[in-house]
Motif scaffolding. Structure first.
Motif, PDB file in Angstrom:
ATOM      1  N   PRO A   1      50.121  48.783  43.511  1.00  0.00           N
ATOM      2  CA  PRO A   1      50.720  50.027  42.998  1.00  0.00           C
ATOM      3  C   PRO A   1      51.803  50.584  43.914  1.00  0.00           C
ATOM      4  CG  PRO A   1      48.447  50.389  43.693  1.00  0.00           C
ATOM      5  CD  PRO A   1      48.665  48.918  43.677  1.00  0.00           C
ATOM      6  N   PHE A   2      51.714  50.333  45.229  1.00  0.00           N
ATOM      7  CA  PHE A   2      52.810  50.750  46.113  1.00  0.00           C
ATOM      8  C   PHE A   2      54.104  50.059  45.683  1.00  0.00           C
ATOM      9  CE2 PHE A   2      49.766  51.378  49.997  1.00  0.00           C
ATOM     10  CZ  PHE A   2      49.379  52.605  49.503  1.00  0.00           C
ATOM     11  N   ASP A   3      54.036  48.740  45.438  1.00  0.00           N
ATOM     12  CA  ASP A   3      55.217  47.994  45.013  1.00  0.00           C
ATOM     13  C   ASP A   3      55.749  48.521  43.682  1.00  0.00           C
ATOM     14  OD1 ASP A   3      55.274  46.339  47.215  1.00  0.00           O
ATOM     15  OD2 ASP A   3      54.276  44.654  46.226  1.00  0.00           O
ATOM     16  N   CYS A   4      54.825  48.776  42.749  1.00  0.00           N
ATOM     17  CA  CYS A   4      55.249  49.290  41.444  1.00  0.00           C
ATOM     18  C   CYS A   4      55.959  50.629  41.590  1.00  0.00           C
ATOM     19  CB  CYS A   4      54.046  49.436  40.522  1.00  0.00           C
ATOM     20  SG  CYS A   4      53.310  47.872  39.992  1.00  0.00           S
TER      21      CYS A   4
ATOM     22  N   PHE B   1      53.076  51.875  35.259  1.00  0.00           N
ATOM     23  CA  PHE B   1      51.889  51.134  35.673  1.00  0.00           C
ATOM     24  C   PHE B   1      51.064  50.764  34.451  1.00  0.00           C
ATOM     25  CE2 PHE B   1      47.884  50.033  37.555  1.00  0.00           C
ATOM     26  CZ  PHE B   1      48.266  49.410  38.736  1.00  0.00           C
ATOM     27  N   TYR B   2      50.758  49.465  34.332  1.00  0.00           N
ATOM     28  CA  TYR B   2      49.973  48.958  33.211  1.00  0.00           C
ATOM     29  C   TYR B   2      48.498  49.071  33.568  1.00  0.00           C
ATOM     30  CZ  TYR B   2      54.111  47.493  30.742  1.00  0.00           C
ATOM     31  OH  TYR B   2      55.301  47.504  30.045  1.00  0.00           O
ATOM     32  N   LEU B   3      47.815  49.968  32.867  1.00  0.00           N
ATOM     33  CA  LEU B   3      46.468  50.394  33.226  1.00  0.00           C
ATOM     34  C   LEU B   3      45.440  49.854  32.236  1.00  0.00           C
ATOM     35  CD1 LEU B   3      45.186  52.406  35.356  1.00  0.00           C
ATOM     36  CD2 LEU B   3      45.200  54.091  33.508  1.00  0.00           C
TER      37      LEU B   3
ATOM     38  N   ARG C   1      49.867  37.235  47.671  1.00  0.00           N
ATOM     39  CA  ARG C   1      50.442  38.208  46.739  1.00  0.00           C
ATOM     40  C   ARG C   1      50.298  37.690  45.303  1.00  0.00           C
ATOM     41  NH1 ARG C   1      53.821  42.475  47.926  1.00  0.00           N
ATOM     42  NH2 ARG C   1      53.879  41.759  50.092  1.00  0.00           N
ATOM     43  N   LYS C   2      49.490  38.369  44.508  1.00  0.00           N
ATOM     44  CA  LYS C   2      49.193  37.913  43.152  1.00  0.00           C
ATOM     45  C   LYS C   2      50.375  38.188  42.208  1.00  0.00           C
ATOM     46  CE  LYS C   2      44.841  37.025  44.206  1.00  0.00           C
ATOM     47  NZ  LYS C   2      44.250  35.669  44.163  1.00  0.00           N
ATOM     48  N   PRO C   3      50.550  37.357  41.200  1.00  0.00           N
ATOM     49  CA  PRO C   3      51.709  37.499  40.298  1.00  0.00           C
ATOM     50  C   PRO C   3      51.469  38.480  39.150  1.00  0.00           C
ATOM     51  CG  PRO C   3      50.511  35.510  39.746  1.00  0.00           C
ATOM     52  CD  PRO C   3      49.805  36.107  40.935  1.00  0.00           C
ATOM     53  N   TYR C   4      50.951  39.665  39.470  1.00  0.00           N
ATOM     54  CA  TYR C   4      50.677  40.644  38.417  1.00  0.00           C
ATOM     55  C   TYR C   4      51.960  41.062  37.696  1.00  0.00           C
ATOM     56  CZ  TYR C   4      46.316  41.162  41.096  1.00  0.00           C
ATOM     57  OH  TYR C   4      45.150  40.940  41.763  1.00  0.00           O
TER      58      TYR C   4
ATOM     59  N   PRO D   1      42.804  39.838  29.687  1.00  0.00           N
ATOM     60  CA  PRO D   1      41.995  39.753  30.908  1.00  0.00           C
ATOM     61  C   PRO D   1      42.547  40.655  32.017  1.00  0.00           C
ATOM     62  CG  PRO D   1      42.386  37.562  30.011  1.00  0.00           C
ATOM     63  CD  PRO D   1      43.248  38.510  29.222  1.00  0.00           C
ATOM     64  N   GLN D   2      41.706  41.531  32.510  1.00  0.00           N
ATOM     65  CA  GLN D   2      42.152  42.573  33.443  1.00  0.00           C
ATOM     66  C   GLN D   2      42.756  42.005  34.719  1.00  0.00           C
ATOM     67  OE1 GLN D   2      39.783  46.180  33.631  1.00  0.00           O
ATOM     68  NE2 GLN D   2      39.699  46.043  35.872  1.00  0.00           N
ATOM     69  N   ARG D   3      42.186  40.928  35.228  1.00  0.00           N
ATOM     70  CA  ARG D   3      42.668  40.388  36.505  1.00  0.00           C
ATOM     71  C   ARG D   3      44.009  39.677  36.372  1.00  0.00           C
ATOM     72  NH1 ARG D   3      41.777  41.512  41.558  1.00  0.00           N
ATOM     73  NH2 ARG D   3      41.382  39.408  42.304  1.00  0.00           N
ATOM     74  N   ASP D   4      44.512  39.525  35.161  1.00  0.00           N
ATOM     75  CA  ASP D   4      45.847  38.936  35.010  1.00  0.00           C
ATOM     76  C   ASP D   4      46.933  39.925  35.408  1.00  0.00           C
ATOM     77  OD1 ASP D   4      44.806  36.549  34.151  1.00  0.00           O
ATOM     78  OD2 ASP D   4      45.197  36.899  32.013  1.00  0.00           O
ATOM     79  N   TYR D   5      46.641  41.222  35.296  1.00  0.00           N
ATOM     80  CA  TYR D   5      47.690  42.219  35.535  1.00  0.00           C
ATOM     81  C   TYR D   5      47.246  43.380  36.418  1.00  0.00           C
ATOM     82  CZ  TYR D   5      45.136  45.000  32.092  1.00  0.00           C
ATOM     83  OH  TYR D   5      44.162  45.719  31.441  1.00  0.00           O
ATOM     84  N   PHE D   6      45.982  43.360  36.867  1.00  0.00           N
ATOM     85  CA  PHE D   6      45.453  44.477  37.651  1.00  0.00           C
ATOM     86  C   PHE D   6      44.658  43.931  38.824  1.00  0.00           C
ATOM     87  CE2 PHE D   6      42.295  48.049  38.178  1.00  0.00           C
ATOM     88  CZ  PHE D   6      43.214  48.979  38.649  1.00  0.00           C
ATOM     89  N   CYS D   7      44.573  44.721  39.899  1.00  0.00           N
ATOM     90  CA  CYS D   7      44.095  44.212  41.187  1.00  0.00           C
ATOM     91  C   CYS D   7      42.603  44.408  41.434  1.00  0.00           C
ATOM     92  CB  CYS D   7      44.906  44.851  42.322  1.00  0.00           C
ATOM     93  SG  CYS D   7      45.121  46.636  42.165  1.00  0.00           S
TER      94      CYS D   7
END
Length: 302
Positions: free
Chosen positions: A158-161, A168-170, A288-291, A238-244
């Protein structure tokens, strides 16, 4: 005190090493020497599973075991010939099955958590081995750590976003709960354990206050000086595709900790300090994940 810290170069163990050096203690760190060492420590370069005679005959007032993830890690240290007064093991809240009633309390039956899998079971087996062989050891079960030196792509996302002025995609409505513990509070609590030596030897540790993922993101954006705008994502993605964080919420009962340490670091302040460090150390994240890539490819409306 003379303190042995396992690790000492990344996140929790690095912060802890710096903390106790600053307090004037004689700190020895045990690690393989693959990263820069903290100023003021004595470095014992070794793989903890292959100690040989490195610790034979050594004495420490405190062993602070931060990098034990399996029973074998504990066993190798305890059979190395080292002696000590106090032993504190940083375990995990992953030892509680997700089917247990919440908030999780220390007296509950522990076992496999389907979300954390082998990680939780390995931590639990390490706990059990330690309890059999060092009955007065202290075991701490934290939720999510945060603070300076964090090398995981959690707050940094979220800092990067925020820094890129992205919405932010929640996940859904953002009401999934999270519980945190600042690394400075971990160090403070360890000091209290050593001062008071309570009869209880297993502690859940963490903030009393629970936040939702939406509140957490808002605080992360606020730390950057921005205001979050949200886009809700349905449960079919799937939540882990776009969220940490995993799609799993849990709460620890930290009343035993609170009896000894009433206050914890304010989350808003801790996140601000973490951001200020991350802003100056953007290369600190090791995976660093590719969210953002997934969001831009799959979720942004064309």
């Amino acid at each position: 005190m003379k303190i042995l810290i396992t690790g000492g170069t990344t996140f929790v163990s690095r912060f802890t090493a710096e903390y106790f050096v600053a307090k004037g203690h004689d700190v020895v760190v045990l690690n393989r020497g693959s990263r820069e060492q903290v100023d003021g420590v004595t470095h014992l370069q070794c793989d903890r599973l292959y100690l040989g005679d490195k610790l034979k005959g050594a004495y420490f007032d405190l062993v602070l075991d931060i990098t034990a993830y399996t029973q074998e890690h504990i066993q190798a240290l305890l059979t190395s010939g080292v002696s000590f007064c106090d032993y504190v093991f940083i375990s995990s809240s992953a030892v509680y099955p997700e089917t247990n009633p919440q908030p999780f309390i220390e007296e509950q039956e522990c076992g496999r958590n389907s979300v954390w899998g082998d990680y939780g079971m390995n931590k639990l087996n390490a706990e059990r081995y330690l309890q059999v062989h060092i009955s007065n050891a202290y075991i701490l079960r934290p939720p999510y750590f945060y603070g300076m030196y964090d090398n995981l792509y959690r707050e940094a996302f979220p800092f990067d976003c925020a820094m890129q002025d992205r919405p932010f995609y929640l996940p859904q409505n953002g009401d999934m709960k999270l519980q945190f513990f600042h690394v400075a509070d971990l160090c403070r609590f360890i000091e209290i354990l050593l001062e008071k030596h309570p009869d209880n030897h297993v502690f859940n540790v963490g903030n009393k206050d629970i936040v939702t993922i939406k509140e957490w993101v808002e605080l992360c954006y606020k730390a950057v000086g921005k205001t979050a705008e949200f886009v809700s994502v349905g449960k079919d993605i799937p939540q882990r595709d776009y969220f940490c964080f995993y799609d799993y919420e849990y709460v620890l009962d930290v009343s035993k900790q609170t009896e000894l340490m009433a206050d914890t670091f304010p989350l808003e302040q801790g996140l601000k300090e973490e951001f200020e460090w991350y802003r100056d150390n953007p290369d600190s994240i090791y995976n660093r994940k590719p969210y953002m890539e997934f969001i831009d490819k799959e979720l942004v409306k064309k």
